[in-house]
Structures are given as structure tokens and as C-alpha cells.
Design a protein around this motif. Sequence first.
Motif, PDB file in Angstrom:
ATOM      1  N   ASP A  13       0.845  -1.193   0.000  1.00  0.00           N
ATOM      2  CA  ASP A  13       0.000   0.000   0.000  1.00  0.00           C
ATOM      3  C   ASP A  13       0.888   1.254   0.000  1.00  0.00           C
ATOM      4  O   ASP A  13       1.671   1.462   0.929  1.00  0.00           O
ATOM      5  N   PRO A  14       0.799   2.104  -1.031  1.00  0.00           N
ATOM      6  CA  PRO A  14       1.626   3.319  -1.078  1.00  0.00           C
ATOM      7  C   PRO A  14       1.389   4.256   0.101  1.00  0.00           C
ATOM      8  O   PRO A  14       2.262   5.052   0.452  1.00  0.00           O
ATOM      9  N   SER A  15       0.215   4.150   0.724  1.00  0.00           N
ATOM     10  CA  SER A  15      -0.108   5.037   1.848  1.00  0.00           C
ATOM     11  C   SER A  15       0.825   4.826   3.024  1.00  0.00           C
ATOM     12  O   SER A  15       1.099   5.757   3.794  1.00  0.00           O
ATOM     13  N   VAL A  16       1.321   3.597   3.199  1.00  0.00           N
ATOM     14  CA  VAL A  16       2.156   3.297   4.363  1.00  0.00           C
ATOM     15  C   VAL A  16       3.616   3.085   3.978  1.00  0.00           C
ATOM     16  O   VAL A  16       4.421   2.629   4.795  1.00  0.00           O
ATOM     17  N   ALA A  17       3.957   3.429   2.746  1.00  0.00           N
ATOM     18  CA  ALA A  17       5.316   3.163   2.241  1.00  0.00           C
ATOM     19  C   ALA A  17       6.384   3.914   3.025  1.00  0.00           C
ATOM     20  O   ALA A  17       7.516   3.442   3.168  1.00  0.00           O
ATOM     21  N   GLU A  18       6.049   5.088   3.551  1.00  0.00           N
ATOM     22  CA  GLU A  18       7.039   5.903   4.258  1.00  0.00           C
ATOM     23  C   GLU A  18       7.030   5.671   5.769  1.00  0.00           C
ATOM     24  O   GLU A  18       7.710   6.378   6.509  1.00  0.00           O
ATOM     25  N   GLY A  19       6.282   4.681   6.209  1.00  0.00           N
ATOM     26  CA  GLY A  19       6.248   4.377   7.640  1.00  0.00           C
ATOM     27  C   GLY A  19       5.011   4.879   8.360  1.00  0.00           C
ATOM     28  O   GLY A  19       4.939   4.797   9.594  1.00  0.00           O
ATOM     29  N   HIS A  20       4.027   5.399   7.620  1.00  0.00           N
ATOM     30  CA  HIS A  20       2.789   5.853   8.255  1.00  0.00           C
ATOM     31  C   HIS A  20       1.958   4.653   8.725  1.00  0.00           C
ATOM     32  O   HIS A  20       2.075   3.554   8.194  1.00  0.00           O
ATOM     33  N   ARG A  21       1.125   4.899   9.715  1.00  0.00           N
ATOM     34  CA  ARG A  21       0.184   3.884  10.201  1.00  0.00           C
ATOM     35  C   ARG A  21      -1.236   4.377   9.977  1.00  0.00           C
ATOM     36  O   ARG A  21      -1.532   5.559  10.159  1.00  0.00           O
ATOM     37  N   VAL A  22      -2.114   3.464   9.592  1.00  0.00           N
ATOM     38  CA  VAL A  22      -3.503   3.808   9.306  1.00  0.00           C
ATOM     39  C   VAL A  22      -4.302   3.840  10.604  1.00  0.00           C
ATOM     40  O   VAL A  22      -4.344   2.864  11.347  1.00  0.00           O
TER      41      VAL A  22
END
Length: 215
Positions: A13-22
Motif C-alpha cells: 500500500d503506497p499510503s504506508v510506504a514511508e512508515g505511516h500507520r492507518v
Amino acid sequence: MNSYDFSLVEEQDPSVAEGHRVLYDREVPFEIRNQTDPNDPSQELGTLEAIKVKILIMGEEQNPLTLRIELTSETDLFFHFNHNLDEHGFRQVQEHQKLMVDFPEYPNVLIRMLNNCIKEPHSHLAVFVIEREGLARLDFIQNMEYKFVELLSCNFIASPEDVIRAHICFRYNTLKSRLSLVQSRLQDIESVIKVKNPSLLLQLSKASTSRSGMK
């Protein structure tokens, strides 16, 4: 094996590629207004759409470093807007809108407002205004019967083309994996029925063929 393959797709998922958490991932009813031409009064009229809202944070939930909101649409693959904020940027928003919460509380405030728009769509409104040059604004508005009160406003920008492309590829691969899982499960069920009750399998096959013919 199929479950493992699907989990691998989720990790891409590109949304979490930089280390973000949903923190939040739901469809919310939005009123979409297109105001790219301020001289066109017809653009004041909005359309109601289900927009997928994803809230992500970097860092710990109780003390986030950054927050990002992503907006996407199932009806328009190229609809992709984002709202990014750190503590410094939040202070400007806090001062301008006279917010009574601090940055660590901001994600929960957003989640509460979005859930209110889902549970009480007649009294809690999410109005998304698309402006010129890829700019947009999300207004949370409460209907107080005698007047509308704006609770909070968030600025958004249209995502770059490479980001949109990455998300489209991810959504395509996710659906493809899910389809593969369903087809594999269906084959397993057919194998069991074929052994236990072959006549039932024949009946199901005829029913499926009949429905296909009606279409």
C-alpha cells in the motif's frame, strides 16, 4: 498460499510506504462542489458521493509527528487528494480557526467528525470544495436547524500523477488478489460438492447457466 499472497499485496500500500500507520479507513458521504470557475453560479450546487477517507500518522498515536488524510473515490480512480500537517502547521490552523485542542488530539477530532457524518448525515455535513490549480477544502458543517455552523476546515491538494498512478496499481492488484482468493475458494467448494453430492453440483451449474442467459 493465497492468504500469504494477499497479505503481501496489502504491505505494498503506497499510503504506508514511508512508515505511516492507518488510524482510520472508511467511506464517508461527502457533498462535492466544483468551484474551479468562481463566476459560474451553477458550481455552487454539490453532488453527494461516497468518498473513502484514510487517516494516517507518523509516530506514536498519543504523540504523532505528522498526520495525513487521503481522499479517494471508487467512481473516479483519478480522484486523489491529501492533507498533510505537522505540529508547526497545526498551530497556524489552531490559531486561525480558534481550535480548543492540541495536535495529539487532532486525529481523534477528525475521526469523530467523520463518524458523525456517517451516523447523522442530515445534521453533520462534510462539504468538499474543489478549487483551481489542484487546491481543495473540506468543511465540516453542523446543521443547527436554525443555521449552519462551520466546525472545522481542512485544506487539501491534488496528489501528484506518480502518486495517483501508484495507488491505482495498488487497488488493481488488491482486487485481482481478492478475485483469485474467491475463485480458489469456489473451486474448493465445487470439489467437495462433487464428491458429496454430484447431482447438487449439476443443479447449481444449470442454475448459474440460466442466470447468465437471462443477462
